[in-house]
Design a protein around this motif. Sequence first.
Motif: not given
Length: 364
Positions: A80-84, A97-108, A110-117
């Motif tokens: 239901d997320a309307s954003g990223t 976390a980075h890998k899961i995000s990239q998997t979602l991106v490959s499925l079309g 909108r996703s990204a990894f956000l470094s906490p630092v």
Amino acid sequence: MFFSCDLGEQIVLPHKLVAMGSLPVPAFPGAAAKQCLNESSRIDERALTTLFKSQQSHLNFFFNHIDHSQTLAFTRALLDASGTVFFTGVGKSGFVAHKISQTLVSLGIRSAFLSPVDALHGDIGILTERDVLVLLSKSGATDELLRLVPCARAKGALLIALTSVEGNALAAMCDMAVHLPLQRELCPFNLAPVTSTAIQMVFGDTVAIALMEARNLTKEEYAANHPAGKIGKSLIFKVKDVMRKQDELPICRESDLIMDQLVELTSKGCGCLLVIDDDYRLIGTFTDGDLRRTLRASGEAIFNLTVGKMCNRNPRIIGPEAMAVEAMKKMEAPPSPVQFLPVINDENILIGIVTLHELVSAGL
């Protein structure tokens, strides 16, 4: 200095001094010492099998105790997320976390990894109230994530914690929490994150496929996101994308003498001649194999033979809109494989040729 091993002998070890100080470093001479060291570092097959079975047991614990109601709520939140959908984590959890995000991106998605630092030094500016931030942490006590939560909350994003320790601080601070049941790490000290990261990955990838199905993602849409891979190429490339055309075609008329067309036969790199009429309609094909057979059968009479008389008037053909992978299958079909296919339109007019070499070069 002496070194003892199971060989029933003592080995004299001369000392060598390292360049950094005076600490003596033993040098192991001879086959007996090497054998002793090899035996000490050998991995026992039974022990290795036991480790794999233990890891399987730990993973089964996760599957048997996962709360599917929490998982469903998490999956729906991402759907239901309307954003990223942002993922974050530290250390090994960060890699997952980075890998899961990239998997979602490959499925079309909108996703990204956000470094906490980096987020605490300006990158949090990318977060909006339309976004979801998923925080991965085995313990739920990671300082970088705990400091990030109030800042991310101020941006209005939905915060979801994925943790494996009951009653942790991170889960309590977020809007939603999913508990990933962890029996223990496979590590003998129960410290190295080798099971906790495995269940994080399994959880994330399974949810990704649930999102894929919920969005009714087609194979063609998936392929469009993987244009450089073999999967993408097999679902995207059509014959018209890989065929030769116009001046690249080895063409001749049926009235042409075979011997007059040897240059055309050999210079275009297709291994054949495409025999056409005056309207560019395909009549047949004549291959270098046909040339050899004709020469053996006819001898000097070949100088008077026309291409039309010896060509194959029923060749395999294909249309420009057919998938390139179908062209490859057609070339390899029985009774015998071929190296090319003439490409014709609906009116039987020759518009190109596709060769096995081109298909292989395209990565199919």
